[in-house]
Design a protein around this motif. Structure first.
Motif, PDB file in Angstrom:
ATOM      1  N   PRO A  60      -2.580  22.538 -25.292  1.00  0.00           N
ATOM      2  CA  PRO A  60      -3.159  22.053 -26.536  1.00  0.00           C
ATOM      3  C   PRO A  60      -2.213  21.250 -27.590  1.00  0.00           C
ATOM      4  O   PRO A  60      -0.956  21.719 -27.479  1.00  0.00           O
ATOM      5  CB  PRO A  60      -3.869  23.285 -26.969  1.00  0.00           C
ATOM      6  CG  PRO A  60      -3.767  24.265 -25.927  1.00  0.00           C
ATOM      7  CD  PRO A  60      -2.741  24.060 -25.225  1.00  0.00           C
ATOM      8  N   MET A  61      -2.782  20.164 -28.253  1.00  0.00           N
ATOM      9  CA  MET A  61      -2.024  19.540 -28.996  1.00  0.00           C
ATOM     10  C   MET A  61      -0.991  20.240 -29.876  1.00  0.00           C
ATOM     11  O   MET A  61       0.406  20.317 -30.143  1.00  0.00           O
ATOM     12  CB  MET A  61      -2.607  18.434 -29.654  1.00  0.00           C
ATOM     13  CG  MET A  61      -1.988  17.370 -30.330  1.00  0.00           C
ATOM     14  SD  MET A  61      -1.576  17.987 -32.287  1.00  0.00           S
ATOM     15  CE  MET A  61      -3.277  17.614 -32.694  1.00  0.00           C
ATOM     16  N   ALA A  62      -1.591  21.468 -30.516  1.00  0.00           N
ATOM     17  CA  ALA A  62      -0.862  21.911 -31.820  1.00  0.00           C
ATOM     18  C   ALA A  62       0.155  23.182 -31.159  1.00  0.00           C
ATOM     19  O   ALA A  62       0.895  23.830 -31.696  1.00  0.00           O
ATOM     20  CB  ALA A  62      -1.901  22.740 -32.453  1.00  0.00           C
ATOM     21  N   GLY A  63      -0.146  23.461 -29.877  1.00  0.00           N
ATOM     22  CA  GLY A  63       0.397  24.483 -29.189  1.00  0.00           C
ATOM     23  C   GLY A  63      -0.469  25.598 -28.598  1.00  0.00           C
ATOM     24  O   GLY A  63      -1.815  25.460 -28.839  1.00  0.00           O
ATOM     25  N   ILE A  90       3.620  24.108 -32.309  1.00  0.00           N
ATOM     26  CA  ILE A  90       4.515  23.959 -31.354  1.00  0.00           C
ATOM     27  C   ILE A  90       5.223  22.782 -31.381  1.00  0.00           C
ATOM     28  O   ILE A  90       4.382  21.675 -31.194  1.00  0.00           O
ATOM     29  CB  ILE A  90       4.348  24.666 -29.963  1.00  0.00           C
ATOM     30  CG1 ILE A  90       3.453  26.051 -30.194  1.00  0.00           C
ATOM     31  CG2 ILE A  90       5.382  24.992 -29.206  1.00  0.00           C
ATOM     32  CD1 ILE A  90       4.112  27.075 -30.874  1.00  0.00           C
ATOM     33  N   THR A  91       6.731  22.530 -31.229  1.00  0.00           N
ATOM     34  CA  THR A  91       7.272  21.369 -31.235  1.00  0.00           C
ATOM     35  C   THR A  91       8.357  21.140 -30.145  1.00  0.00           C
ATOM     36  O   THR A  91       8.636  22.221 -29.738  1.00  0.00           O
ATOM     37  CB  THR A  91       7.959  21.021 -32.447  1.00  0.00           C
ATOM     38  OG1 THR A  91       8.918  22.117 -32.769  1.00  0.00           O
ATOM     39  CG2 THR A  91       6.810  21.062 -33.727  1.00  0.00           C
ATOM     40  N   ALA A  92       8.761  20.001 -29.764  1.00  0.00           N
ATOM     41  CA  ALA A  92      10.028  19.889 -28.740  1.00  0.00           C
ATOM     42  C   ALA A  92      11.218  19.953 -29.517  1.00  0.00           C
ATOM     43  O   ALA A  92      12.065  19.109 -29.846  1.00  0.00           O
ATOM     44  CB  ALA A  92       9.801  18.499 -28.088  1.00  0.00           C
ATOM     45  N   VAL A 239      12.293  23.831 -27.284  1.00  0.00           N
ATOM     46  CA  VAL A 239      11.216  24.340 -27.948  1.00  0.00           C
ATOM     47  C   VAL A 239      11.422  24.881 -29.240  1.00  0.00           C
ATOM     48  O   VAL A 239      12.253  25.821 -29.257  1.00  0.00           O
ATOM     49  CB  VAL A 239      10.290  25.321 -26.807  1.00  0.00           C
ATOM     50  CG1 VAL A 239       8.936  25.602 -27.435  1.00  0.00           C
ATOM     51  CG2 VAL A 239      10.107  24.745 -25.616  1.00  0.00           C
ATOM     52  N   GLY A 240      10.622  24.436 -30.153  1.00  0.00           N
ATOM     53  CA  GLY A 240      10.738  24.777 -31.660  1.00  0.00           C
ATOM     54  C   GLY A 240       9.418  24.990 -32.232  1.00  0.00           C
ATOM     55  O   GLY A 240       8.487  24.788 -31.698  1.00  0.00           O
ATOM     56  N   TYR A 241       9.292  25.219 -33.438  1.00  0.00           N
ATOM     57  CA  TYR A 241       7.886  25.320 -34.111  1.00  0.00           C
ATOM     58  C   TYR A 241       8.125  25.070 -35.637  1.00  0.00           C
ATOM     59  O   TYR A 241       9.108  25.334 -36.257  1.00  0.00           O
ATOM     60  CB  TYR A 241       7.103  26.628 -33.864  1.00  0.00           C
ATOM     61  CG  TYR A 241       7.685  27.931 -34.381  1.00  0.00           C
ATOM     62  CD1 TYR A 241       7.363  28.308 -35.452  1.00  0.00           C
ATOM     63  CD2 TYR A 241       8.767  28.321 -33.301  1.00  0.00           C
ATOM     64  CE1 TYR A 241       8.149  29.521 -35.722  1.00  0.00           C
ATOM     65  CE2 TYR A 241       9.532  29.430 -33.566  1.00  0.00           C
ATOM     66  CZ  TYR A 241       9.185  30.178 -34.794  1.00  0.00           C
ATOM     67  OH  TYR A 241       9.613  31.353 -34.925  1.00  0.00           O
ATOM     68  N   CYS A 242       6.974  24.706 -36.319  1.00  0.00           N
ATOM     69  CA  CYS A 242       6.987  24.449 -37.592  1.00  0.00           C
ATOM     70  C   CYS A 242       5.887  25.331 -38.237  1.00  0.00           C
ATOM     71  O   CYS A 242       4.791  25.254 -37.710  1.00  0.00           O
ATOM     72  CB  CYS A 242       6.589  22.930 -37.857  1.00  0.00           C
ATOM     73  SG  CYS A 242       6.426  22.571 -39.660  1.00  0.00           S
ATOM     74  N   ILE A 243       6.036  26.039 -39.373  1.00  0.00           N
ATOM     75  CA  ILE A 243       4.902  26.633 -40.187  1.00  0.00           C
ATOM     76  C   ILE A 243       4.868  25.966 -41.534  1.00  0.00           C
ATOM     77  O   ILE A 243       5.686  25.846 -42.211  1.00  0.00           O
ATOM     78  CB  ILE A 243       5.348  28.125 -40.230  1.00  0.00           C
ATOM     79  CG1 ILE A 243       5.631  28.721 -38.793  1.00  0.00           C
ATOM     80  CG2 ILE A 243       4.476  28.820 -41.151  1.00  0.00           C
ATOM     81  CD1 ILE A 243       6.209  30.342 -39.131  1.00  0.00           C
ATOM     82  N   VAL A 263       3.657  20.324 -25.782  1.00  0.00           N
ATOM     83  CA  VAL A 263       4.859  20.719 -25.439  1.00  0.00           C
ATOM     84  C   VAL A 263       5.014  21.740 -23.999  1.00  0.00           C
ATOM     85  O   VAL A 263       3.825  22.318 -24.109  1.00  0.00           O
ATOM     86  CB  VAL A 263       5.833  21.666 -26.665  1.00  0.00           C
ATOM     87  CG1 VAL A 263       7.061  22.151 -26.280  1.00  0.00           C
ATOM     88  CG2 VAL A 263       5.995  20.628 -27.711  1.00  0.00           C
ATOM     89  N   ASN A 264       5.860  21.552 -23.367  1.00  0.00           N
ATOM     90  CA  ASN A 264       6.291  22.408 -22.051  1.00  0.00           C
ATOM     91  C   ASN A 264       5.237  23.560 -22.021  1.00  0.00           C
ATOM     92  O   ASN A 264       5.548  24.641 -22.543  1.00  0.00           O
ATOM     93  CB  ASN A 264       7.704  22.533 -21.882  1.00  0.00           C
ATOM     94  CG  ASN A 264       7.897  23.268 -20.536  1.00  0.00           C
ATOM     95  OD1 ASN A 264       7.265  24.036 -20.026  1.00  0.00           O
ATOM     96  ND2 ASN A 264       9.033  22.689 -20.110  1.00  0.00           N
TER      97      ASN A 264
END
Ligand code: PMP
Ligand code: GLN
Length: 379
Positions: A60-63, A90-92, A239-243, A263-264
């Motif tokens: 899914p787009m957001a993770g 979830i981000t690259a 792989v990382g993420y933003c809150i 993301v993957n």
């Protein structure tokens, strides 16, 4: 054909330049920050498992909801807060999260205050948006923020403040009173905060990580960025993420959906499961503290003088007893003539500086750290 550059000031990132130089000279690479050891077999098994289970199409787009939920549970447990899974994207890697956060809110003429030396991706992204980067300079050897001087950089155009805690390249952490001072500066304004906390678990000597998430006045206006690459020794997975609170996450995802979309997938499934075990990340500070100490101890035989490293996997070393060359030249010569690659710190400033310090990365096996210190003791 001539293309007018959108970033005329920008060359190739120092991490690529120094790693290539290390490679070309067969040098021990303590420049670009990445471990020379592998991540946990269990995590690799989980990725392989989910791949063979067929989890190989778009997430899914957001993770992945399972990963958003695991992350929310982890940060709530770590910092006694109440992040919702839907506040997590979830981000690259952290790099993409930083890009999204800045581009989603910075417009032409907006001012962004950053603390220099600053991680090298912040400023070009601000400039791509037509924003103006305003720098607060930290100076050797203590690199401490004086918040009343910092506050003088705030103007009616200030849209964002970027902090990085624990700090790359200087290896310092912010204490509770630093965050409280920042809170007082932004309270009653519409200034946003971007907090780069990729080294959140790498803090030493029983210090505590003070995430902006723990300060309500900051949390309500912050993008907070993390990286699994740093925490689980797999920088290559990106792989990382933003809150961020809902109103910021909404804008963040408008950018995210068009520069990466998602993301993957198998890696997200694996991380969702792996994160549930606290011991997979709570020992990280102790792990790297021991490496810092081994390296610093072995470096006593060299003429490079360590500055204090309180967190991250970097330590600055002062070479003024050895040479009065600029750090870029010294780092190049160290690689070519002595076989150890380092990062010159002046490249992380907008103004010309001559502090005679280099950054060394100690995310390496003890054997490599001892080899590097023995080579450096000949300088
Ligand atoms: N911020 C800082 C302070 C970093 O040191 C790094 C590099 N690891 C990043 C962001 C980027 O992290 P990632 O590799 O997850 O993109
Ligand atoms: N964050 C790493 C460092 O500081 C490098 C990341 C990169 O190469 N882009 O060395």
């Amino acid at each position: 054909m001539i293309v007018p550059s959108k970033l005329p000031q920008v060359g190739t990132t120092i991490f690529t330049v120094m790693s290539k130089l290390a490679h070309d000279h067969g040098a021990v690479n303590l420049s670009q920050g990445f471990p020379n050891f592998d991540c946990d077999d269990e995590l690799k098994r989980l990725v392989a498992h989910y791949m063979s289970e067929g989890k190989n199409q778009y997430a899914p787009m957001a993770g992945l909801p399972e990963l958003q939920a695991s992350i929310a549970a982890k940060v709530n447990d770590s910092y006694s807060i109440d992040v919702l899974p839907d506040e997590v994207t979830i981000t690259a890697g952290a790099t993409q999260a930083l890009y999204n956060a800045i581009t989603s809110v910075i417009k032409q003429g907006d001012e962004v205050i950053m603390i220099e030396p600053a991680y090298d991706s912040y400023k070009p992204v601000i400039q791509l948006c037509g924003g103006i980067a305003r720098s607060y300079e930290l100076t050797a050897p203590d690199y401490k923020v004086n918040w009343s001087s910092f506050a003088r950089l705030v103007t009616s155009k200030t849209r964002m403040i970027i902090i990085n805690n624990p700090h790359n390249p200087i290896g310092k952490i912010m204490e509770k009173d630093d965050l409280e001072a920042l809170e007082r500066i932004v309270k009653g304004t519409d200034i946003l905060v971007l907090s780069d906390e990729v080294y959140e678990h790498i803090v030493f000597d029983n210090r505590e990580h003070w995430s902006v998430l723990r300060f309500p006045e900051l949390r309500k206006r912050s993008f907070v960025v993390y990286s699994f690459g740093k925490t689980f020794h797999n920088t290559g997975w990106k792989v990382g993420y933003c809150i961020a609170p809902d109103y910021l996450t909404k804008e963040f995802r408008k950018i995210h959906q068009f520069n990466v979309f998602s993301v993957n997938t198998p890696v997200q499934y694996a991380l969702a499961e792996y994160l549930k075990k606290r011991s997979n990340y709570t020992g990280l500070g102790r792990f790297y503290q021991s490496k810092r100490d081994i390296f610093q101890g072995a470096m006593q035989q060299s003429r490079l003088i360590p500055l204090s490293s309180e967190g991250s996997y970097f330590q600055l070393y002062d070479y003024s007893a050895i040479s009065d060359e600029p750090d870029t030249e010294f780092a190049r010569r160290l690689t070519a003539e002595f076989g150890v690659a380092a990062i010159p710190v002046s490249v992380f400033y907008s103004t010309k500086r001559d502090d005679k310090v280099i950054r060394l990365c100690f995310a390496k096996t003890d054997e490599v750290l001892l080899e590097a210190s023995s080579l450096l003791s000949k300088v």
